[in-house]
Design a protein around this motif. Structure first.
Motif, PDB file in Angstrom:
ATOM      1  N   LYS A 138       1.082  -0.951   0.456  1.00  0.00           N
ATOM      2  CA  LYS A 138      -0.184   0.523   0.247  1.00  0.00           C
ATOM      3  C   LYS A 138       0.759   0.795   0.110  1.00  0.00           C
ATOM      4  O   LYS A 138       1.026   2.070   0.935  1.00  0.00           O
ATOM      5  CB  LYS A 138      -0.716  -0.062   1.074  1.00  0.00           C
ATOM      6  N   PRO A 139       1.542   1.975  -1.206  1.00  0.00           N
ATOM      7  CA  PRO A 139       2.713   2.431  -0.999  1.00  0.00           C
ATOM      8  C   PRO A 139       1.608   4.260  -1.212  1.00  0.00           C
ATOM      9  O   PRO A 139       2.707   5.023  -0.611  1.00  0.00           O
ATOM     10  CB  PRO A 139       3.421   2.180  -2.381  1.00  0.00           C
ATOM     11  N   GLU A 140       0.271   3.924  -0.905  1.00  0.00           N
ATOM     12  CA  GLU A 140      -0.423   5.524  -2.015  1.00  0.00           C
ATOM     13  C   GLU A 140       0.300   6.569  -1.099  1.00  0.00           C
ATOM     14  O   GLU A 140       1.029   7.772  -1.409  1.00  0.00           O
ATOM     15  CB  GLU A 140      -1.583   5.464  -1.392  1.00  0.00           C
ATOM     16  N   ALA A 141       0.332   6.609   0.439  1.00  0.00           N
ATOM     17  CA  ALA A 141       0.572   7.228   1.388  1.00  0.00           C
ATOM     18  C   ALA A 141       2.168   8.074   1.859  1.00  0.00           C
ATOM     19  O   ALA A 141       2.571   8.976   1.728  1.00  0.00           O
ATOM     20  CB  ALA A 141      -0.122   6.602   2.994  1.00  0.00           C
ATOM     21  N   GLN A 142       2.205   7.207   0.741  1.00  0.00           N
ATOM     22  CA  GLN A 142       3.765   7.404   1.129  1.00  0.00           C
ATOM     23  C   GLN A 142       4.996   8.514  -0.770  1.00  0.00           C
ATOM     24  O   GLN A 142       6.011   8.745  -0.599  1.00  0.00           O
ATOM     25  CB  GLN A 142       5.219   6.157   1.468  1.00  0.00           C
ATOM     26  N   LEU A 143       3.399   8.052  -1.345  1.00  0.00           N
ATOM     27  CA  LEU A 143       3.974   9.169  -2.789  1.00  0.00           C
ATOM     28  C   LEU A 143       3.933  10.057  -2.564  1.00  0.00           C
ATOM     29  O   LEU A 143       2.925  11.015  -1.864  1.00  0.00           O
ATOM     30  CB  LEU A 143       3.744   8.102  -3.908  1.00  0.00           C
ATOM     31  N   ARG A 144       5.371  11.713  -3.138  1.00  0.00           N
ATOM     32  CA  ARG A 144       4.747  12.970  -3.065  1.00  0.00           C
ATOM     33  C   ARG A 144       5.633  12.830  -4.670  1.00  0.00           C
ATOM     34  O   ARG A 144       5.931  12.335  -5.133  1.00  0.00           O
ATOM     35  CB  ARG A 144       5.771  13.640  -2.282  1.00  0.00           C
ATOM     36  N   PRO A 145       4.863  14.468  -5.257  1.00  0.00           N
ATOM     37  CA  PRO A 145       5.289  14.841  -6.498  1.00  0.00           C
ATOM     38  C   PRO A 145       6.599  15.730  -6.085  1.00  0.00           C
ATOM     39  O   PRO A 145       7.307  15.790  -5.289  1.00  0.00           O
ATOM     40  CB  PRO A 145       4.609  16.101  -6.115  1.00  0.00           C
TER      41      PRO A 145
END
Lengths: 218, 212
Positions: free
Chosen positions: B167-174
């Protein structure tokens, strides 16, 4: 009445004795629970260290002296900061100089919006610390003893050939250390493009614009 | 009667005691025996007291100024002594630490920095791949920009890696916020999902992804 109630134990009913004991136990347990992951200078203990530390060299660990008859070869093998990839195809794009040894006048790459934005990102990482985000040369570091760096919007820098700015980023100048080892050549050119953009933003006059751009001015 | 009456309670008491002790021991090992306790909190004293709080926090230097190849290579490198000296030849040159640094650079000696974040040799981690995917330094290293002496804040255990790979969503940034540790991402999960789609991210959960 002065007469003791025989039903009462001298120390109170059982529940009264257990309560403080239970509370104490709970407090100790809570205190222990909060100990998890606390700050320590001691290295982690590994109960089962199988193959965690293998007989090999990891990056940036101290190594033995190189064996006899071996020559160092890599990005940092040359003291002047020209990297290995640059050595393999040495030309104006790697040195900033043309065949006759003069600084190239123009960036040997297509200067697009993406290229300048890349330059902005790299400038903010590597240059802005000393030269300031606008290239003014004014930062908090000069108050801390750093000799004032060149203002990149000075006429002197504006007059430099693109290749000369590239050369200074690569090898350094005055008090500035060369960054050739730390920034790939392509990114150094992108920084040159962004420095030109900073200069244009600061020194530009309406005459620099096309008619349609001038019309869009507020 | 050979035994007194209370002896009838002894077997039960022993059994209950053994069960209780076993449960307590299991709980203690479960709670303090894993990386959340053994790895987290490690904050070794460094040979020269370098403060990330001053450099990355107060001065606002980008992480990549020193850890310059972190976007391309497996390792986020330590800077060379010369990099430090490009400023410290002038700034704070009378401090004890800078003097030691200058002496080491003059003698071309390595400074024996103590490694804080360490994976086992049988696990391979590539910084560049994660940074390119949009994982911020923050996700694994915490608020380094607030640490005077760097401290490990995440367990870096296998289950912890897998939690994010699943579940990588919360760790990804622009990309422009990767090294901005103080940035607040407005809807991190939606942002992360957009990044996953646009970059076609499919974090592997195969053994061979890390154990090569």
């Amino acid at each position: 009445m002065g007469k003791r109630n025989n039903a009462m134990d001298p120390a109170g009913p059982v529940s009264h004795r257990v309560m403080p004991m239970g509370a104490l136990f709970l407090l100790i347990a809570l205190a222990l629970v909060s100990c998890r992951g606390g700050r320590t200078e001691r290295p982690p203990i590994h109960l089962n260290p199988n193959m965690m530390n293998q007989a090999r060299y990891n990056p940036q660990t101290l190594s033995r002296n190189p064996p006899d008859g071996v020559v160092a070869f890599g990005r940092d093998a040359r003291a002047d900061g020209v990297g290995r990839a640059d050595l393999l195809k040495e030309g104006p794009a790697q040195t900033g100089r043309d065949a006759s040894g003069k600084w190239v006048a123009r960036i040997p790459a297509a200067v697009t919006g993406d290229f300048i934005n890349r330059g902005r990102e790299r400038f903010d990482i590597h240059c802005a610390v000393c030269h300031g985000e606008t290239g003014s040369g004014k930062t908090v570091l000069t108050e801390k003893g750093l000799p004032p760096p060149t203002a990149l919007i000075d006429a002197r820098v504006v007059a430099m050939a693109d290749g000369e700015i590239f050369g200074i980023i690569t090898a350094g100048a005055r008090n500035m250390a060369g960054l050739g080892k730390r920034i790939p050549a392509e990114d150094r050119w992108a920084i040159v493009a962004y420095v030109r953009a900073l200069q244009a933003a600061r020194r530009g006059v309406p005459a620099d614009l096309s008619d349609s751009q001038r019309g869009a001015l507020p | 009667m050979v035994f007194p009456g209370f002896m009838n309670k002894v077997p039960m008491a022993v059994l209950a005691g053994a069960l209780g002790l076993g449960a307590a021991l299991t709980a203690a090992i479960w709670y303090w025996g894993g990386p959340k306790h053994t790895e987290v909190g490690y904050s070794p004293k460094q040979p020269i007291p370098f403060s990330h709080r001053v450099h990355a926090g107060d001065l606002g230097m980008d992480c990549r100024f020193c850890h310059n190849t972190v976007e391309r290579t497996a390792v986020a490198p330590l800077p060379s002594g010369e990099s430090c000296m490009s400023c410290h030849a002038f700034v704070k040159k009378d401090s004890e630490g800078v003097k030691r640094l200058a002496a080491a650079v003059a003698k071309n000696e390595a400074i024996p920095w103590v490694r804080v974040h360490r994976l086992p040799d049988y696990a391979r981690f590539h910084h560049g791949v994660h940074v390119q995917a949009g994982v911020s330094c923050l996700s694994c290293h915490g608020r380094i920009d607030q640490m005077t002496q760097v401290r490990q804040v995440e367990p870096l255990s296998m289950s912890w890696c897998l939690d994010c790979h699943r579940k990588p969503e919360a760790q990804l940034r622009p990309a422009h916020l990767i090294t901005r540790l103080d940035a607040v991402i407005p809807d991190p999960v939606a942002t992360g999902r957009r990044i996953m789609e646009s970059r076609h991210l499919k974090p592997s959960t195969d053994c061979s992804a890390c154990h090569q």
